[in-house]
Design an enzyme around this catalytic site. Sequence first.
Site, short mmCIF file in Angstrom:
data_model
loop_
_atom_site.label_atom_id
_atom_site.label_comp_id
_atom_site.label_asym_id
_atom_site.label_seq_id
_atom_site.Cartn_x
_atom_site.Cartn_y
_atom_site.Cartn_z
N LYS A 106 3.91 48.18 -81.29
CA LYS A 106 4.02 50.21 -82.06
C LYS A 106 5.78 49.69 -81.98
O LYS A 106 5.80 49.34 -83.17
CB LYS A 106 3.59 50.80 -81.26
N HIS A 120 4.18 53.79 -75.70
CA HIS A 120 4.46 54.68 -76.95
C HIS A 120 5.88 54.92 -76.59
O HIS A 120 6.51 55.55 -76.95
CB HIS A 120 3.96 56.10 -77.09
N SER A 124 -0.13 59.58 -75.94
CA SER A 124 0.01 59.18 -76.82
C SER A 124 -0.37 60.65 -78.19
O SER A 124 -0.33 60.75 -79.42
CB SER A 124 -1.15 57.85 -77.58
C1 LIG Z 1 -2.17 52.42 -78.75
C2 LIG Z 1 -1.90 52.60 -77.18
C3 LIG Z 1 -3.01 51.49 -76.76
C4 LIG Z 1 -3.99 49.86 -77.53
O1 LIG Z 1 -2.79 49.00 -78.09
P1 LIG Z 1 -3.08 48.44 -79.12
O2 LIG Z 1 -2.27 47.19 -78.28
O3 LIG Z 1 -3.11 49.13 -80.39
O4 LIG Z 1 -4.32 47.69 -78.75
C5 LIG Z 1 -3.03 51.97 -75.42
N1 LIG Z 1 -2.52 53.02 -74.72
C6 LIG Z 1 -1.86 53.54 -75.09
C7 LIG Z 1 -1.41 54.79 -74.95
C8 LIG Z 1 -1.85 53.03 -76.96
O5 LIG Z 1 -1.43 54.33 -77.57
#
Ligand SMILES: *Cc1c(COP(=O)(O)O)cnc(C)c1O
Length: 433
Positions: free
Chosen positions: A274, A243, A215
Amino acid sequence: MRTWRGPLSPHSTPRWRTEGARGAVAMTPSWMEVLRSRLDALDAQHLRRTRRIVEGGCASQMTVADPAGPRPLLAFCSNDYLGLAAHPAVAEALVRGVRAVGAGSGASALISGHHRAHERVEERFAALLAPHIPRCRALLFGTGYLANTATIAALADREAAIFSEALNHASLIDGVRLSPAARHIYPHADLAALGAMLRASTARQKIIVTDAVFSMDGDLAPLPQLLALAEEHGALLMVDDAHGFGVLGPRGAGALAHFALRSENLVYVGTLGKALGVSGAFVAAHANVIEWLVQRGRPYVFSTAPPPALSYGLEAALDIATGVEGDALRGALAGHVARLQAGLRVAPWCPLPSTTAIQPIVIGDNAGTMDAAAALFERGIWVAGIRPPTVAEGSARLRATLSAAHTPAQVDELIAALNALSPRARGHDEPHR
Ligand SMILES: *Cc1c(COP(=O)(O)O)cnc(C)c1O
């Protein structure tokens, strides 16, 4: 009189001494004094974080509150990779859902919170991942953080060993912390080190845990090789595709589709706030894994189910992401990524060679990173500065994220601003430190 005795660290407890008539008397500081000194330590290290208030929705052009009045910005910081957060069809579906089933789910899924809309969208996620996971079932969670912590803690018991990639997301790390299993952290993308750890472990059950797209770096995990290692050692491979889901692979089905993987050892996590533009997450895995999570995934069992109306929005977002419109959006996004990589000449800052929507420019020190983010902000461009503990000490960075919602002209604006701000462009020869 009080004198400072403790080290200046955000996590240390300050110790005050009061010089009284009978010499120094140790005195326990109050909670508020402790917190004040921790916050001061954050300030001293340029680690204090603040929130900006967004007026209106998430889009390529955003408006944030400012003392001088609402401020329009060209935003390169959301994870809304396909621009679905503001898509009218998704918003309409959400509204339809609220009209049909109201606001809240009312209870946890195992009591009375598992609605028809949740079941429908779980079946869609399971069908999408079915080519990659035999006897695939999917389970919907309120957030990716919940999905990751629930899954790791439920699967990895005392008899198990967890093999966790060094650059994993905080929610995976916290899942590991919730589990009583033995834990091994393998260096980033180091298959040889992971192989040696797996061979050395005598644990009865093994689980490898990794982000699919890292990320803060934007690179992809070597999933085919990781799966080969997992199968060789009878381990599960848990892939957090926060992602990648919606972005990678045919129909945006994610990293497993991108690499054309199939195995019952795969445990897949897709997040829905996302690229899908809504909120939530799902775990897709063999039916036995999912049934165990329903029984023993504590964050699943003991948390109120997400609003069922969200699932209406998710179905609409899924229709778009997996259809021809999704293909066009992924095409636009890929064009922006290539454009930014080709246009960036921000030496001596080093742009990472990422092929995903996550485009980091490592600057190094915290103050320099935040200065660069502030300078972009002054030019009307919003890019997040990322500091420890989100990234390793000394690797603070600008993290620009691209979206299909951007136009090529907007990407060009970002390129021009970054190139103009680079220390070399400003006449410095030394790295910006
Ligand atoms: C954003 C993210 C999460 C968490 O997901 P949410 O739905 O925002 O709680 C988990 N793993 C990664 C790699 C992320 O970027």
